[in-house]
Design a protein around this motif. Structure first.
Motif, PDB file in Angstrom:
ATOM      1  N   ASN A  27       0.928  -1.096  -0.162  1.00 22.44           N
ATOM      2  CA  ASN A  27      -0.102   0.002   0.003  1.00 22.44           C
ATOM      3  C   ASN A  27       0.942   1.286  -0.029  1.00 22.44           C
ATOM      4  OD1 ASN A  27      -2.414  -1.264   0.161  1.00 22.44           O
ATOM      5  ND2 ASN A  27      -2.202  -1.831   2.189  1.00 22.44           N
ATOM      6  N   ARG A  28       0.278   2.502  -0.569  1.00 22.26           N
ATOM      7  CA  ARG A  28       1.221   3.642  -0.634  1.00 22.26           C
ATOM      8  C   ARG A  28       0.312   4.712  -0.093  1.00 22.26           C
ATOM      9  NH1 ARG A  28       3.784   3.077  -6.737  1.00 22.26           N
ATOM     10  NH2 ARG A  28       5.040   1.294  -6.376  1.00 22.26           N
ATOM     11  N   ILE A  29       1.015   5.633   0.192  1.00 23.18           N
ATOM     12  CA  ILE A  29       0.202   7.029   0.613  1.00 23.18           C
ATOM     13  C   ILE A  29       1.417   8.248   0.285  1.00 23.18           C
ATOM     14  CG2 ILE A  29       1.411   7.102   3.028  1.00 23.18           C
ATOM     15  CD1 ILE A  29      -1.043   8.545   3.955  1.00 23.18           C
ATOM     16  N   CYS A  30       0.692   9.059  -0.485  1.00 22.15           N
ATOM     17  CA  CYS A  30       1.376  10.299  -0.730  1.00 22.15           C
ATOM     18  C   CYS A  30       0.993  11.661  -0.206  1.00 22.15           C
ATOM     19  CB  CYS A  30       1.358  10.434  -2.452  1.00 22.15           C
ATOM     20  SG  CYS A  30       2.352  11.808  -3.077  1.00 22.15           S
ATOM     21  N   PHE A  31       1.847  12.393   0.256  1.00 19.08           N
ATOM     22  CA  PHE A  31       1.662  13.605   1.109  1.00 19.08           C
ATOM     23  C   PHE A  31       2.129  14.664  -0.321  1.00 19.08           C
ATOM     24  CE2 PHE A  31       2.708  11.043   4.418  1.00 19.08           C
ATOM     25  CZ  PHE A  31       1.658  11.290   5.619  1.00 19.08           C
ATOM     26  N   LEU A  32       1.135  15.345  -0.434  1.00 19.87           N
ATOM     27  CA  LEU A  32       1.412  16.315  -1.758  1.00 19.87           C
ATOM     28  C   LEU A  32       1.454  17.891  -1.078  1.00 19.87           C
ATOM     29  CD1 LEU A  32      -1.653  15.165  -3.945  1.00 19.87           C
ATOM     30  CD2 LEU A  32       0.722  14.898  -4.536  1.00 19.87           C
ATOM     31  N   GLY A  33       2.217  18.559  -1.873  1.00 20.83           N
ATOM     32  CA  GLY A  33       2.350  19.941  -1.611  1.00 20.83           C
ATOM     33  C   GLY A  33       3.466  20.413  -0.636  1.00 20.83           C
ATOM     34  N   TYR A  34       3.226  21.631  -0.001  1.00 24.08           N
ATOM     35  CA  TYR A  34       4.198  22.272   0.731  1.00 24.08           C
ATOM     36  C   TYR A  34       4.092  21.928   2.107  1.00 24.08           C
ATOM     37  CZ  TYR A  34       7.362  26.312   1.548  1.00 24.08           C
ATOM     38  OH  TYR A  34       8.344  27.454   1.979  1.00 24.08           O
ATOM     39  N   VAL A  35       4.053  20.483   2.295  1.00 23.85           N
ATOM     40  CA  VAL A  35       3.834  19.851   3.708  1.00 23.85           C
ATOM     41  C   VAL A  35       4.877  20.065   4.768  1.00 23.85           C
ATOM     42  CG1 VAL A  35       1.975  18.418   2.895  1.00 23.85           C
ATOM     43  CG2 VAL A  35       4.186  17.532   2.773  1.00 23.85           C
ATOM     44  N   HIS A  36       5.932  20.436   4.219  1.00 25.52           N
ATOM     45  CA  HIS A  36       6.941  20.631   5.252  1.00 25.52           C
ATOM     46  C   HIS A  36       7.093  21.861   6.026  1.00 25.52           C
ATOM     47  CE1 HIS A  36       8.404  22.629   1.473  1.00 25.52           C
ATOM     48  NE2 HIS A  36       9.111  23.453   2.341  1.00 25.52           N
ATOM     49  N   ALA A  37       6.060  22.707   5.811  1.00 25.32           N
ATOM     50  CA  ALA A  37       5.784  23.823   6.572  1.00 25.32           C
ATOM     51  C   ALA A  37       5.000  23.313   7.881  1.00 25.32           C
ATOM     52  CB  ALA A  37       4.912  24.834   5.834  1.00 25.32           C
ATOM     53  N   SER A  38       5.242  23.979   9.040  1.00 29.10           N
ATOM     54  CA  SER A  38       4.711  23.680  10.292  1.00 29.10           C
ATOM     55  C   SER A  38       3.105  23.890  10.007  1.00 29.10           C
ATOM     56  CB  SER A  38       5.205  24.324  11.543  1.00 29.10           C
ATOM     57  OG  SER A  38       6.480  24.212  11.566  1.00 29.10           O
TER      58      SER A  38
ATOM     59  N   SER B  46      15.819  17.085   1.510  1.00 27.62           N
ATOM     60  CA  SER B  46      16.616  18.055   2.358  1.00 27.62           C
ATOM     61  C   SER B  46      15.701  19.274   3.552  1.00 27.62           C
ATOM     62  CB  SER B  46      17.300  18.884   1.408  1.00 27.62           C
ATOM     63  OG  SER B  46      16.445  20.060   0.864  1.00 27.62           O
ATOM     64  N   GLU B  47      14.407  19.173   3.251  1.00 24.98           N
ATOM     65  CA  GLU B  47      13.543  19.793   4.010  1.00 24.98           C
ATOM     66  C   GLU B  47      13.022  19.023   5.199  1.00 24.98           C
ATOM     67  OE1 GLU B  47      12.048  22.990   0.558  1.00 24.98           O
ATOM     68  OE2 GLU B  47      11.554  20.937   0.479  1.00 24.98           O
ATOM     69  N   TRP B  48      13.481  17.811   5.283  1.00 21.85           N
ATOM     70  CA  TRP B  48      12.947  16.873   6.391  1.00 21.85           C
ATOM     71  C   TRP B  48      14.081  16.157   7.157  1.00 21.85           C
ATOM     72  CZ3 TRP B  48       7.671  16.375   7.396  1.00 21.85           C
ATOM     73  CH2 TRP B  48       6.777  16.938   6.571  1.00 21.85           C
ATOM     74  N   GLN B  49      14.839  16.826   7.571  1.00 24.50           N
ATOM     75  CA  GLN B  49      16.145  16.261   8.436  1.00 24.50           C
ATOM     76  C   GLN B  49      15.459  15.400   9.702  1.00 24.50           C
ATOM     77  OE1 GLN B  49      15.602  19.623   7.962  1.00 24.50           O
ATOM     78  NE2 GLN B  49      17.218  20.522   6.692  1.00 24.50           N
ATOM     79  N   GLU B  50      14.415  15.503   9.920  1.00 28.98           N
ATOM     80  CA  GLU B  50      13.960  14.627  11.343  1.00 28.98           C
ATOM     81  C   GLU B  50      13.442  13.145  10.669  1.00 28.98           C
ATOM     82  OE1 GLU B  50      10.223  17.480  10.233  1.00 28.98           O
ATOM     83  OE2 GLU B  50      12.356  17.178   9.902  1.00 28.98           O
TER      84      GLU B  50
ATOM     85  N   LYS C  33       1.443  23.609   7.643  1.00 31.97           N
ATOM     86  CA  LYS C  33       0.652  22.357   6.638  1.00 31.97           C
ATOM     87  C   LYS C  33       0.642  21.014   7.296  1.00 31.97           C
ATOM     88  CE  LYS C  33       0.238  25.419   3.361  1.00 31.97           C
ATOM     89  NZ  LYS C  33      -0.791  25.830   2.618  1.00 31.97           N
ATOM     90  N   GLY C  34       1.248  20.929   8.619  1.00 32.91           N
ATOM     91  CA  GLY C  34       0.862  19.469   9.103  1.00 32.91           C
ATOM     92  C   GLY C  34       2.209  19.048   9.164  1.00 32.91           C
ATOM     93  N   ARG C  35       3.467  19.488   9.264  1.00 32.45           N
ATOM     94  CA  ARG C  35       4.794  18.957   9.379  1.00 32.45           C
ATOM     95  C   ARG C  35       4.818  17.997  10.423  1.00 32.45           C
ATOM     96  NH1 ARG C  35      10.062  20.850   7.792  1.00 32.45           N
ATOM     97  NH2 ARG C  35      11.794  19.614   8.435  1.00 32.45           N
ATOM     98  N   GLU C  36       4.575  18.486  11.723  1.00 34.98           N
ATOM     99  CA  GLU C  36       4.601  17.883  13.192  1.00 34.98           C
ATOM    100  C   GLU C  36       3.955  16.594  13.138  1.00 34.98           C
ATOM    101  OE1 GLU C  36       4.383  21.052  12.815  1.00 34.98           O
ATOM    102  OE2 GLU C  36       6.478  21.445  13.491  1.00 34.98           O
ATOM    103  N   LEU C  37       2.721  16.576  12.613  1.00 30.84           N
ATOM    104  CA  LEU C  37       1.872  15.305  12.209  1.00 30.84           C
ATOM    105  C   LEU C  37       2.325  14.384  11.259  1.00 30.84           C
ATOM    106  CD1 LEU C  37      -0.985  14.034  13.026  1.00 30.84           C
ATOM    107  CD2 LEU C  37      -2.017  15.356  11.098  1.00 30.84           C
ATOM    108  N   ILE C  38       2.728  14.704  10.457  1.00 31.06           N
ATOM    109  CA  ILE C  38       3.165  13.864   9.396  1.00 31.06           C
ATOM    110  C   ILE C  38       4.674  13.250   9.801  1.00 31.06           C
ATOM    111  CG2 ILE C  38       4.423  13.750   7.024  1.00 31.06           C
ATOM    112  CD1 ILE C  38       2.326  15.952   6.122  1.00 31.06           C
ATOM    113  N   SER C  39       5.444  14.085  10.467  1.00 36.44           N
ATOM    114  CA  SER C  39       6.536  13.384  11.021  1.00 36.44           C
ATOM    115  C   SER C  39       6.248  12.338  12.036  1.00 36.44           C
ATOM    116  CB  SER C  39       7.370  14.726  11.822  1.00 36.44           C
ATOM    117  OG  SER C  39       7.910  15.400  10.909  1.00 36.44           O
TER     118      SER C  39
END
Length: 284
Positions: free
Chosen positions: A224-235, A264-268, A237-243
């Motif tokens: 199964n696959r899931i894709c996160f679309l867009g500028y989601v590395h911004a706080s 490079s925008e997701w060091q964590e 836009k849900g960064r903490e939830l996605i992490s």
């Protein structure tokens, strides 16, 4: 804008709802920054609300956005009087603005269009969302996706209006727009289902990505696959939830894809064979 450039240097004023350094920066701001960087032949102003009823007129100076002027436009409303926009029209005249490029009108007013037309300024309207229809993401007042809304439904962008009342108010202003720009055919189809005139004067500039195998060979996939679309590395836009979700998804054997952001925008996020970054959107 290209035709105007052939006649000499032009001045373009871009209207946004956030500044580039704002913590709310998202994909629209990123797009405008790339756009201004690529159009070095033109002079650019970036306009956005800084407080209720005030636009900041800014310009880049060595990659730093500097405020050149504050422009009162009256209280934020769907439409405004030309009297309220006197200082805005004066700004257009004083700076010899030849193109008003509207990216987002949240926090300002659709009457910026009529003010520009009074000054003989060409107006471009980029369809980044569906605010002009009455709901940026086509969500109802309960936050549920509705698609193209019914006329009689309450408009979430202004609970005092129905969608029909909202759309009837802005329609005459949108009809005077010279060119619409859409990121996909689907986007303009949705927009034109409410404002049919937009389709005849719309430039579709596709945003997407190239197809890199094996990501798109669906017949070969076993997970199964899931894709996160867009500028989601911004706080915002849900960064903490996605992490927090990533380890749980990987533990369940689900492949994760990101489209619109880079590794490079997701060091964590630790490297993992089931985590794939497809990069930023490409424009063709």
């Amino acid at each position: 804008a290209t035709q105007l450039l052939r006649k000499g240097k032009i001045v373009i004023a871009h209207v946004l709802h956030n500044g580039f350094s704002n913590e709310k920066k998202g994909g629209t701001e990123q797009h405008v920054q790339e756009l201004t960087n690529s159009m070095t032949e033109a002079e650019h102003f970036i306009l956005y609300p800084v407080e209720s009823g005030v636009l900041a007129a800014t310009q880049f100076n060595n990659s730093v956005l500097e405020v050149k002027q504050h422009i009162p436009i009256g209280e934020p409303s769907l439409i405004s009087s030309l009297e309220d926009l006197q200082l805005f029209t004066q700004f257009l005249k004083d700076n010899a603005v030849s193109v008003l490029h509207i990216h987002q009108l949240i926090g300002s007013t659709f009457s910026l269009i009529s003010a520009a037309k009074v000054c003989g300024v060409a107006v471009i309207y980029s369809i980044h969302d569906y605010y002009a229809l009455g709901s940026p993401q086509l969500l109802n007042v309960d936050g549920l996706y509705t698609g193209v809304p019914l006329h009689s439904d309450i408009c979430p962008s202004n609970n005092a209006l129905t969608y029909k009342e909202w759309q009837d108010t802005v329609r005459p202003l949108l009809e005077s727009v010279d060119t619409f720009i859409a990121p996909s055919q689907i986007a303009i189809d949705i927009f034109a289902s409410v404002y049919p005139f937009a389709k005849d004067k719309c430039l579709v500039q596709e945003h997407g990505t190239q197809c890199f195998s094996p990501y798109f060979r669906l017949k070969n996939h076993t997970k199964n696959r899931i894709c996160f679309l867009g500028y989601v590395h911004a706080s915002h836009k849900g960064r903490e939830l996605i992490s927090a979700l990533i380890p749980l998804l990987i533990a369940q054997g689900i492949e994760v894809y990101f489209l619109g952001t880079s590794q490079s925008e997701w060091q964590e996020i630790e490297e993992h064979p089931d985590i794939h970054f497809l990069g930023h959107y490409q424009k063709k």
